[in-house]
Design an enzyme around this catalytic site. Structure first.
Site: not given
Length: 711
Positions: A406-408, A556-557, A584, A603, A607
């Site tokens: 995931d990115k954020t 990522t969203g 996802k 996180d 996710d």
């Protein structure tokens, strides 16, 4: 923002407490093998434990209580059985013969029988009930193997006491039960307790809502009492209770934990909002559109539940070995009986050979082979800040082909930082930053936090601000040293027709950066670009994974521009952006359809379905409880490089476990044919006493080998 920081801080403290707990637990006599709940050990005499799967729906406290009771139960059974084993060893004719002494006295064998009966039923009960449960499921494993060995040893030895010709095996029965109880006790202490993701998801929703009555007054009602079409009031700082549409007001909504969108989203009348998101600024009136199972969060809960239920209950290595040994014990035992009978020996002689073989097939070392390795590995992982919640999936990490990030909050810190300052005209960077930071010091907006953090790094004394005002959707303004200072959005600047470097602005925007403009007394001072800051260790983690021939992917969203900018920073080539939570988990399934083993690192709530679907779910310690509860491993230090550590430790643990199982099985490879009488024609038959020496030797070797595991 303060709420989110507080939550992160609470999560970090909670994780550190767990890490201390794991370290403490493993300081003495650790162990474990993979995910007690995931394999044949789940029966351990407590049938409710069998129901556990990673996301069982019972209360966390209830499960932890059960789990604590079970650990205490095994400990108590072990110590009582160990205490009774001392007189059993002293009274056993075989042990006395081995020591060259004769301590027999009238009725000594009846006392031996009585003590052994207590050990068999009290100490052996978990294995007998566990073995029956495994047989009912037609899936024999460790419990069945132990149950078979102690049942045969006890049954045959009891016959000997009551007059059957032969030697009793009560000493073998007692020591086997002791070591297996010890192994299981150590193992259970290494287990972290049930994951409780579904309950954590439910906690995200507020219990009450402010429903607006027809006369305009509000009443507090349970969220479950809301109906479609009701109007609810949501004040600044409160969570939105249900999915709906704004009918009055505008605000910035923090949906980051739900959708992965790093920036708070400005919402106006007629725009949709999601239950569980945090209303940051203005008061909102929302018309309820979805309730109960139709809400976004309920759908996420369903996805997590389905993913967890479909995850295969993989058997761990030691249990697979035990399954084969069970079949070998049956085959070699009955084979020995029939061969000795066919050779013309008396039934009691053939039966003694059969019993010797079946008891020897369950090596004491096997009970400690995996537990001791996993104890050491759990201790190492705890010191490194890796909390392993599911041992079976951790063991499988050695076979990973891809790691999805995931990115954020995972590759990035989830916090905005200043990346560029572009002054206008004759102004300089320091001047632009000082005016902006002074005006924003009363704001809790994430962008303001980023600007203030940059000013704090320079240790500047900020100017005092008065008449501070937040302009929802546009920015903020305040009076600094008698001058009106605005920190505003591009939309506001365009409305007022300010002249600025549009090429520079477009270049920054294309990289996914958020740009704010600083205006003092109607004069444009410059612009400040901010972005979600990439974690320092993310780039190293990606390059190390590539070196291990493991494919990194970002999922990522957040929007495509932001995702591409971060991917470029860290070196990820495959990026999927603007992905909804259910998509996802679908994306993870697509990667798995290639035949790949996939880890998911994330996180947030968004996710959770993917974490549950992946072969290995890895949660970042600074994230939500939901992500941590759904994951198989939690990274306490929130360091992406620890993903590499997981894979490395998994490989080393597995290698050491295989070595230990060979040491344990090696004893069988030698002992079974000898016990069966393969060399009887040479006058060489394995006596139970020599078998005991071999057994002890293999157990010692297994223990030493486990301790040699290094991080």
């Amino acid at each position: 923002m303060a709420d989110k920081d507080k939550q992160k801080e609470n999560n970090q403290n909670h994780l550190l407490e767990q890490e201390e707990h794991v370290n403490h637990e493993h300081h003495d006599d650790q162990h474990h093998h993979e995910g007690h709940e995931e394999h044949g050990h789940e029966e351990i005499g407590h049938h409710e434990h069998h129901e556990h799967h990673e996301g069982h729906e019972g209360g966390h406290d209830h499960h932890d209580h059960d789990h604590g009771d079970m650990v205490a139960d095994f400990k108590k059974r072990f110590y009582i059985s160990l205490l009774l084993t001392v007189p059993i060893l002293i009274l056993s004719p075989m042990i006395q013969g081995f020591l060259g002494v004769d301590w027999s006295f009238p009725f000594d064998q009846w006392i031996l029988f009585g003590l052994s009966t207590i050990v068999f039923f009290y100490g052996g009960w978990p294995f007998l009930t566990g073995g029956l449960s495994e047989l009912k499921q037609k899936n024999p494993g460790m419990m069945t193997l132990i149950g078979l060995a102690i049942f045969v040893a006890y049954g045959y030895s009891s016959l000997v006491v009551f007059g059957w010709s032969g030697k009793n095996f009560f000493w073998e029965l007692a020591t086997l039960i002791d070591i297996m109880l010890l192994g299981h006790w150590i193992e259970m202490r290494s287990i972290m307790g049930a994951s409780n993701a579904l309950e954590e998801l439910v906690k995200l929703m507020p219990n009450e809502a402010h429903r607006v009555k027809e006369d305009g007054e509000t009443e507090d009602v349970a969220v479950s009492k809301l109906s479609t079409g009701d109007i609810v009031l949501v004040k600044p700082g409160e969570k939105i209770p249900v999915d709906g549409v704004i009918t009055e007001g505008k605000s910035a909504i923090d949906e980051s934990m739900l959708t992965g969108e790093s920036m708070p989203v400005e919402k106006n009348v007629d725009e949709e909002v999601i239950g569980g998101a945090v209303n940051q600024e203005g008061s909102l009136k929302i018309e309820v559109q979805k309730t109960g199972d139709d809400t976004y969060l309920s759908q996420v809960i369903t996805l997590v539940k389905e993913a967890q239920e479909s995850k295969s209950k993989a058997q761990d290595l030691a249990n697979r070995a035990a399954k084969w040994l069970f079949y070998i014990a049956l085959a070699s035992g009955f084979g020995t009986l029939f061969i000795w009978l066919a050779l013309g020996y008396a039934f009691d002689v053939a039966l003694e050979r059969m019993v010797t073989v079946m008891v020897i097939t369950c090596p004491h070392a096997l009970g400690l082979a995996a537990p001791l390795v996993v104890a050491v590995s759990t201790s190492i992982s705890a010191r490194k800040g890796l909390l392993i919640r599911n041992r079976t999936n951790f063991e499988g990490a050695r076979e990973l082909n891809a790691v999805v990030f995931d990115k954020t909050g995972t590759l990035t810190k989830g916090e905005f930082g200043v990346t560029d300052i572009i002054p206008a005209g004759s102004h300089d960077e320091e001047e632009v930053l000082l005016w902006a930071a002074s005006a924003e010091q009363n704001s809790e907006h994430p962008l303001a936090e980023g600007v203030l953090h940059k000013a704090q790094e320079k240790e500047w004394k900020l100017k005092e601000v008065s008449d501070f005002e937040s302009m929802t959707g546009k920015g903020l303004k305040g009076t600094v040293e008698g001058k009106e200072v605005l920190v505003v959005s591009p939309g506001y600047v365009n409305e007022r027709s300010f002249d600025y470097d549009k090429d520079q602005f477009n270049s920054l925007s294309e990289k996914g950066k958020t740009v704010v403009f600083v205006v003092v007394e109607d004069e444009l001072m410059g612009m400040i670009a901010l972005a979600d800051m990439v974690r320092d260790t993310a780039k190293d983690a990606i390059s190390e994974l590539k070196a291990m021939n493991i494919h990194p992917i970002m999922l990522t969203g957040d929007n495509q521009k932001v995702a591409d900018w971060v991917a470029e920073q860290v070196g990820i080539d495959e990026v999927y952006a603007e992905v909804l939570p259910h998509n996802k988990s679908d994306q993870v399934k697509k990667i798995q359809q290639k035949g790949w083993k996939v880890a998911m690192t994330g996180d947030g709530v968004n996710d959770a379905p993917a974490l549950a679907t992946a072969d290995l779910g890895i949660a970042i310690g600074s994230g939500t409880d939901v992500a941590m509860e759904t994951a198989d491993v939690v990274l306490v230090k929130s360091n992406p490089k620890d993903v590499v550590s997981i894979i490395d430790l998994s490989k080393k643990t597995y290698r050491k476990m295989v070595q230990n199982l060979w040491w344990a099985a090696g004893y069988n490879i030698i002992a079974i044919p000898l016990a069966a009488g393969a060399l009887a024609f040479m006058g060489l038959i394995l006596s139970p006493a020599v078998g005991a020496v071999l057994m002890s030797l293999s157990t010692v070797i297994v223990a030493i080998n486990a301790k040699l595991l290094k991080a």
